[in-house]
Design a protein around this motif. Structure first.
Motif, short mmCIF file in Angstrom:
data_model
loop_
_atom_site.label_atom_id
_atom_site.label_comp_id
_atom_site.label_asym_id
_atom_site.label_seq_id
_atom_site.Cartn_x
_atom_site.Cartn_y
_atom_site.Cartn_z
N ILE A 1 0.67 -1.17 0.08
CA ILE A 1 0.20 0.11 0.10
C ILE A 1 0.74 1.19 0.14
N ALA A 2 1.97 1.17 0.87
CA ALA A 2 3.02 2.43 1.05
C ALA A 2 3.60 2.72 -0.37
N ASN A 3 3.85 1.57 -0.92
CA ASN A 3 4.81 1.60 -2.31
C ASN A 3 4.07 1.15 -3.46
N HIS A 4 2.58 1.55 -3.67
CA HIS A 4 2.07 0.96 -4.48
C HIS A 4 2.28 1.40 -6.02
N GLN A 5 3.01 2.50 -6.12
CA GLN A 5 3.58 3.02 -7.54
C GLN A 5 4.65 1.94 -7.92
N LYS A 6 5.15 1.07 -7.33
CA LYS A 6 6.38 0.12 -7.90
C LYS A 6 6.15 -1.16 -7.37
N VAL A 7 6.84 -2.08 -7.96
CA VAL A 7 7.17 -3.45 -7.52
C VAL A 7 8.21 -3.56 -6.36
N GLN A 8 7.90 -4.18 -5.39
CA GLN A 8 9.03 -4.24 -4.47
C GLN A 8 9.68 -5.61 -4.52
N VAL A 9 11.03 -5.71 -4.55
CA VAL A 9 11.58 -6.67 -4.71
C VAL A 9 12.74 -7.05 -3.42
N PHE A 10 12.95 -8.31 -3.58
CA PHE A 10 13.86 -8.81 -2.43
C PHE A 10 14.88 -9.92 -2.79
N ASN A 11 15.69 -10.28 -2.00
CA ASN A 11 16.84 -11.09 -2.49
C ASN A 11 16.07 -12.53 -2.40
N LYS A 12 15.86 -13.16 -3.52
CA LYS A 12 15.23 -14.41 -3.74
C LYS A 12 16.12 -15.50 -3.21
N ALA A 13 17.53 -15.36 -3.48
CA ALA A 13 18.35 -16.53 -3.08
C ALA A 13 18.14 -16.78 -1.77
N ALA A 14 18.22 -15.88 -0.70
CA ALA A 14 18.12 -15.97 0.69
C ALA A 14 16.76 -16.29 1.05
N ALA A 15 15.81 -15.87 0.48
CA ALA A 15 14.47 -16.39 0.72
C ALA A 15 14.14 -17.61 0.51
N LEU A 16 14.91 -18.31 -0.48
CA LEU A 16 14.75 -19.70 -0.75
C LEU A 16 15.44 -20.63 0.06
N VAL A 17 16.51 -20.09 0.62
CA VAL A 17 17.37 -20.76 1.61
C VAL A 17 16.52 -21.04 2.88
N ASN A 18 15.86 -19.85 3.44
CA ASN A 18 15.17 -20.16 4.70
C ASN A 18 13.78 -20.83 4.36
#
Length: 432
Positions: free
Chosen positions: A175-192
């Motif tokens: 909601i706060a950043n609706h004007q863009k797509v938020q991204v994160f480190n996919k490799a770290a998320a997949l390890v978790n």
């Protein structure tokens, strides 16, 4: 007339470059003076910050500054009502309200101590104190022989972090950043996600072994498998910390979205608010106070279940994790709204990984030392709930992007889980 015009032009042509160079020569020393003055001001402000650090300022920052500290008086009030009245439901609710700010402040003090210890020791501190509230409540319940409360409260912490905390963070950040797509480190998320699935495997096999009646020695094989799997999970979590902090730290670097970071900004952000010895003292004080309140909270669970007409499973899985996850919930939402999703993932999913791969096996080992039959058999209903939830979260994280709709879906999934435990009857209620 012509010679006069030429003379004027010549004079003007000669004076323009001369005046420009003069200005340059005057500006350069002036700029250097400004830079020197700014550095002096910064050093003075840093010195003032260091001087201002004292016991009174530390008390103000830890116990008064945060708005959540308005809930602190409910802790002593719960202890008072425990001895003056027999209203277990009220004592339970007040104990929960009193522990919530303590859990949040414990997370804050741990972050402050990490400034002085560095990332490696800071990661170990986060692993130890980040879920200290859950560990303390679990150890008190273990001493009382409430095995099912321990299992269900730790399961509820995992579900709350994965579904509710992460869902609210994704929703608020979207909601706060609706004007863009938020991204994160996919490799770290997949390890978790892989570690969470490994935890599901360790929890599932003792339950399957028990309910298929295929044990070599009935009752003993299940316990032996649980203790062996717990030791393996602790080794895996220790290896994960080494891999994350020492072996390949670059894998966990945040996704660069805004170009080069400003070193001055990073220096301003990394200034600690309290000293190293003050953080150690506050860790001891907060841990002791949480331990005292946890005893009253655990003692009031059964009475609260009867007076509030709620199943013990619902209290353990849904209500108790709210206490321990107060710090994670607030910080995850704050970082998501600031578009720092890598920190959000580390807080929400990292905390679930800590509980499943460290706190649960640790409680099995502690129960082993206490002579309590704590095992990894969380029963079929709880194990199936955990398995499905981990799969849902793993699918949400696999593309490395976030939006408010993903967060809304995770929140709805948590509501389904909460409703399920509200109508769930624990078959081993007599053991709790």
């Amino acid at each position: 007339m012509m010679p006069m015009e030429e003379k004027v032009d010549l004079e003007s042509d000669e004076e323009i470059p001369f005046s420009a160079s003069a200005t340059r020569k005057k500006v350069q020393p002036f700029d250097s003076e400004i830079n020197i003055a700014s550095h002096v001001d910064m050093s003075k402000s840093w010195i003032l910050k260091r001087i201002q650090m004292g016991p009174l300022r530390s008390i103000y920052i830890v116990l008064i500054k945060a708005k959540i500290n308005m809930l602190l008086p409910f802790g002593p009030l719960a202890i008072l009502l425990h001895y003056l009245t027999g209203k277990h439901g009220l004592v339970f609710l007040l104990s929960m309200l009193g522990i919530t700010p303590l859990a949040e402040r414990l997370g804050y003090v741990t972050e402050q101590l990490a400034f002085y210890t560095g990332p490696t020791v800071g990661g170990l501190l986060n692993a130890t104190f980040g879920n200290a509230t859950e560990m303390i409540i679990s150890i008190y319940a273990l001493k009382s022989g409430m095995i099912r409360v321990v299992q269900q409260s730790l399961l509820g912490s995992i579900l709350s972090n994965m579904l509710l905390v992460l869902g609210c963070a994704f929703f608020s950040g979207g909601i706060a950043n609706h004007q863009k797509v938020q991204v994160f480190n996919k490799a770290a998320a997949l390890v978790n996600s892989g570690l969470l699935l490994m935890a599901v495997m360790g929890i599932m096999f003792p339950a399957v072994l028990h309910f298929t009646h295929t044990e070599v020695h009935f009752g003993k094989s299940e316990m032996a498998l649980s203790r062996f799997s717990s030791c393996i999970m602790l080794i895996a979590y220790g290896s994960y910390l080494f891999f994350q902090l020492k072996s390949q730290p670059n894998l966990y670097s945040p996704v660069d979205e805004g170009g080069v970071n400003d070193p001055e900004d990073s220096d301003d952000e990394e200034v600690p608010e309290i000293t190293q010895w003050e953080t150690i003292g506050w860790l001891a004080v907060l841990t002791l106070w949480i331990s005292i309140l946890s005893g009253y909270l655990v003692d009031a669970i059964q009475g609260a279940s009867d007076s509030l007409n709620m199943p013990v499973a619902f209290i353990s899985v849904i209500l108790l994790p709210i206490v321990g996850n107060a710090a994670e919930h607030a910080s995850a939402i704050m970082f998501a709204m600031k578009d720092k999703l890598d920190i959000t993932i580390g807080v929400a999913i990292g905390s679930s990984t800590q509980i499943s791969m460290f706190v649960i096996p640790f409680c099995v080992v502690v129960g082993w030392c206490m002579g309590q039959p704590m095992d990894l058999n969380f029963q079929l209903f709880e194990t199936a709930t955990l398995f499905i939830s981990v799969l849902v979260v793993a699918f949400m994280l696999q593309d490395g992007t976030s939006n408010y709709f993903k967060g809304f879906m995770l929140i709805l999934c948590y509501l389904i889980v909460a409703a399920s435990f509200f109508v769930h009857v624990d078959l081993e209620k007599d053991n709790s």
